[in-house]
Design a protein around this motif. Structure first.
Motif, mmCIF file in Angstrom:
data_model
loop_
_atom_site.group_PDB
_atom_site.id
_atom_site.type_symbol
_atom_site.label_atom_id
_atom_site.label_comp_id
_atom_site.label_asym_id
_atom_site.label_seq_id
_atom_site.Cartn_x
_atom_site.Cartn_y
_atom_site.Cartn_z
ATOM 1 N N UNK A 42 37.043 89.383 68.213
ATOM 2 C CA UNK A 42 37.961 88.247 68.088
ATOM 3 C C UNK A 42 37.392 87.146 67.206
ATOM 4 N N UNK A 43 36.212 87.360 66.639
ATOM 5 C CA UNK A 43 35.633 86.384 65.727
ATOM 6 C C UNK A 43 34.390 85.714 66.271
ATOM 7 N N UNK A 44 33.732 84.919 65.411
ATOM 8 C CA UNK A 44 32.473 84.288 65.803
ATOM 9 C C UNK A 44 32.611 83.272 66.936
ATOM 10 N N UNK A 45 33.785 82.693 67.124
ATOM 11 C CA UNK A 45 33.970 81.741 68.227
ATOM 12 C C UNK A 45 33.791 82.443 69.570
ATOM 13 N N UNK A 49 31.036 81.527 72.562
ATOM 14 C CA UNK A 49 31.299 81.393 73.996
ATOM 15 C C UNK A 49 30.338 82.267 74.807
ATOM 16 N N UNK A 50 30.047 83.467 74.304
ATOM 17 C CA UNK A 50 29.120 84.352 75.013
ATOM 18 C C UNK A 50 27.713 83.752 75.036
ATOM 19 N N UNK A 74 22.574 78.974 68.468
ATOM 20 C CA UNK A 74 23.865 78.331 68.717
ATOM 21 C C UNK A 74 24.283 77.469 67.518
ATOM 22 N N UNK A 75 23.332 76.745 66.929
ATOM 23 C CA UNK A 75 23.669 75.923 65.768
ATOM 24 C C UNK A 75 23.990 76.789 64.554
ATOM 25 N N UNK A 76 23.263 77.894 64.361
ATOM 26 C CA UNK A 76 23.570 78.807 63.256
ATOM 27 C C UNK A 76 24.948 79.434 63.441
ATOM 28 N N UNK A 77 25.252 79.820 64.658
ATOM 29 C CA UNK A 77 26.549 80.426 64.941
ATOM 30 C C UNK A 77 27.665 79.399 64.795
ATOM 31 N N UNK A 78 27.396 78.171 65.179
ATOM 32 C CA UNK A 78 28.405 77.121 65.037
ATOM 33 C C UNK A 78 28.739 76.878 63.560
ATOM 34 N N UNK A 79 27.739 76.995 62.704
ATOM 35 C CA UNK A 79 27.975 76.876 61.256
ATOM 36 C C UNK A 79 28.864 78.020 60.765
#
Length: 94
Positions: A42-45, A49-50, A74-79
């Protein structure tokens, strides 16, 4: 002593499929893996959440170094999530 029911212990999800031992790796690997379509269809978002769920669930059992690595992931994924949203927005404007 009263029975302590932990709601998070019974959470079953089909939105992400992280490989075993993923959260013991380095931040870049965690972020890249959770952003992939194979792990998070469903995408990186969904991967974000995981990761947040894992950090919250591990709680006090995480050491300072491990927590720092997971927060970096978490910060890398948020980017990646931000870039995916911008790309989707640009695509819809075209």
């Amino acid at each position: 002593m009263a029975n302590k029911h932990r709601w998070s212990a019974s959470v079953k999800t089909d939105s992400t499929h992280p490989p075993a031992g993923l959260f013991n790796k380095d931040a870049a690997t965690i972020a890249r893996t959770l952003a992939s379509k194979r792990v998070s269809p469903k995408g990186p978002a969904s991967g974000m959440r995981m990761l947040t769920f894992y950090i919250n669930r591990a709680g006090h059992n995480l050491g300072a170094k491990r927590r720092a690595v997971l927060n970096r992931a978490k910060s890398l994924l948020s980017e990646r999530v931000r870039r995916a949203r911008e790309a989707r927005k640009r695509k819809s404007l075209s």
